[in-house]
Every structure is written in C-alpha cells, then in structure tokens.
Design a protein around this motif. Structure first.
Motif, PDB file in Angstrom:
ATOM      1  N   CYS A  52       0.826  -1.195   0.000  1.00 45.13           N
ATOM      2  CA  CYS A  52       0.000   0.000   0.000  1.00 45.13           C
ATOM      3  C   CYS A  52       0.871   1.261   0.000  1.00 45.13           C
ATOM      4  N   SER A  67      -7.073   6.437   1.442  1.00 44.93           N
ATOM      5  CA  SER A  67      -7.956   7.535   1.822  1.00 44.93           C
ATOM      6  C   SER A  67      -9.336   6.955   2.092  1.00 44.93           C
ATOM      7  N   THR A  68     -10.009   7.521   3.089  1.00 39.47           N
ATOM      8  CA  THR A  68     -11.343   7.026   3.444  1.00 39.47           C
ATOM      9  C   THR A  68     -12.344   8.154   3.266  1.00 39.47           C
ATOM     10  N   SER A  69     -13.531   7.787   2.813  1.00 41.22           N
ATOM     11  CA  SER A  69     -14.616   8.756   2.672  1.00 41.22           C
ATOM     12  C   SER A  69     -15.614   8.514   3.800  1.00 41.22           C
ATOM     13  N   LYS A 102     -16.115   4.366   2.689  1.00 38.08           N
ATOM     14  CA  LYS A 102     -15.333   3.645   1.685  1.00 38.08           C
ATOM     15  C   LYS A 102     -13.852   3.931   1.866  1.00 38.08           C
ATOM     16  N   HIS A 151     -10.331   4.025  -0.287  1.00 38.37           N
ATOM     17  CA  HIS A 151      -9.702   4.021  -1.610  1.00 38.37           C
ATOM     18  C   HIS A 151      -8.232   3.692  -1.374  1.00 38.37           C
ATOM     19  N   VAL A 208      -4.496   2.675  -2.931  1.00 36.62           N
ATOM     20  CA  VAL A 208      -3.581   2.655  -4.068  1.00 36.62           C
ATOM     21  C   VAL A 208      -2.357   1.874  -3.611  1.00 36.62           C
ATOM     22  N   GLU A 246      -5.364  -0.323  -7.834  1.00 30.84           N
ATOM     23  CA  GLU A 246      -6.280   0.436  -6.989  1.00 30.84           C
ATOM     24  C   GLU A 246      -7.460  -0.438  -6.590  1.00 30.84           C
ATOM     25  N   ASP A 247      -8.021  -0.134  -5.420  1.00 28.61           N
ATOM     26  CA  ASP A 247      -9.191  -0.838  -4.935  1.00 28.61           C
ATOM     27  C   ASP A 247     -10.057   0.147  -4.164  1.00 28.61           C
ATOM     28  N   LEU A 248     -11.356   0.039  -4.314  1.00 20.23           N
ATOM     29  CA  LEU A 248     -12.311   0.862  -3.593  1.00 20.23           C
ATOM     30  C   LEU A 248     -13.331  -0.074  -2.964  1.00 20.23           C
ATOM     31  N   CYS A 249     -13.384  -0.109  -1.633  1.00 19.71           N
ATOM     32  CA  CYS A 249     -14.313  -1.019  -0.964  1.00 19.71           C
ATOM     33  C   CYS A 249     -14.749  -0.426   0.374  1.00 19.71           C
ATOM     34  N   THR A 308     -15.120   0.155   4.253  1.00 14.96           N
ATOM     35  CA  THR A 308     -14.102  -0.040   5.297  1.00 14.96           C
ATOM     36  C   THR A 308     -14.417  -1.224   6.193  1.00 14.96           C
TER      37      THR A 308
END
Length: 180
Positions: free
Chosen positions: A81, A85-87, A96, A98, A100, A111-114, A116
C-alpha cells in the motif's frame, strides 16, 4: 414386514461402467437377486494431489485497518500500500476506503475501492536479509550469506533478466552492489 407399504428399491445398471439409468423397484419374481462381480469403486480412478498442510497464504483484515506500507491482495496479486484515503458514510451507504498500491513483483500500480467494514486478504510476508559476499559483473552471478551461515548461490544481478528489460531501479541496485 414393510412399514407403510413401501417397496425396497435397487439401482440397475446395464454394465458396471455405464451410468445409473434409473431407480426401479425390484422385480416381483422370487428369484435370487443378481450379484455384480465388481463394485462401482473398482472402476473409478482416484487421484489426489499432494500439497501443503492446507494453511492459507493470506489472512483477512478490514479495509479500514489497512495503512500505508502494509501489504494486501488486490485482484489476486500481492501489493504494498502506498496511499489510503477514506470517505465518510453517505446517507445510505458505508464509509469507503480508496487504496492505491504497487504490485510487489511487477511494480504495477493497482487500486481498490471497498467499504471499510469489508475484509481484504492480506498475505503473510516474510522478509529475509542476506549479506553480499561476491557479485560478478560479467556473468551476473551473486553469492550471498544466509542467517544460518550457508551460502546462497542461485541468484543473479538485477540487470541479468530472462524476460523483458532491466528497469532503472535494477541498474541502480546493480551499481550499488558492484561498488560494495
């Protein structure tokens, strides 16, 4: 005595290697039942692969716990990693993450977006450091000293690659090794 008027059933086959055609009640004649000379398992070929003890190469970790510098699996590839970053949660959704990361073998950016709260696979990573004994610039052979005191002679300099071209990092590492 047959409870509830049920008849016994038998499996009929035209030959031992043919699939079962149907399940039928036995014939009503009082003749002795036919005996098959070979069991079905005698005709099947069993082959079992040998392997490790079944231990997994990864363990689960929540995406919210991944930090910069940690390792994780993205699309089945082991990665390190480089940015997380978290939203915040939306009106109807989850927070979520993000992520990288760089593939540890190819250096490719992944990249992955999932959410938390979802689990990601994290590989077990074992780092081993060796001491450099010799490095031959002409043949590319490298000799290393292991922690146990043995020598490891099955490696080459990073610029001696079988597939593709050496990267700039490969060239820098080779220069540093030959200076030592």
């Amino acid at each position: 005595l047959k409870p509830f008027g049920l008849q016994p059933f038998e499996l009929r086959r035209s030959s031992p290697s043919a699939p079962a055609s149907s399940v039928c009640p036995p014939p009503h004649s009082q003749a002795a039942p036919q005996q098959h000379s070979a069991a079905m398992s005698d005709h099947e070929d069993h082959h079992f692969e040998t392997g490790d003890s079944g231990a997994s190469a990864t363990f689960p970790m929540q995406a919210g716990e991944i930090r910069k510098g940690s390792h994780l699996m993205i699309k089945g590839r082991p990665c390190k990693c480089v940015e997380v970053s978290t939203s915040k949660t939306g009106k109807h959704g989850h927070a979520k993450a993000h992520i990288v990361a760089l593939d540890i073998f190819t250096g490719k950016k992944m990249e992955d977006l999932c959410p938390t709260s979802h689990n990601l696979d994290v590989p077990f990573v074992k780092k081993t450091e060796y001491q450099l004994l010799t490095a031959d610039a002409d043949s590319g052979e490298v000799s290393l000293l292991t922690e146990s005191g043995d020598t490891k002679d099955d490696l080459n300099l990073p610029t001696f690659v079988k597939i593709g071209e050496p990267t700039e990092d490969d060239k820098k590492v080779t220069e540093e090794m030959l200076k030592a």
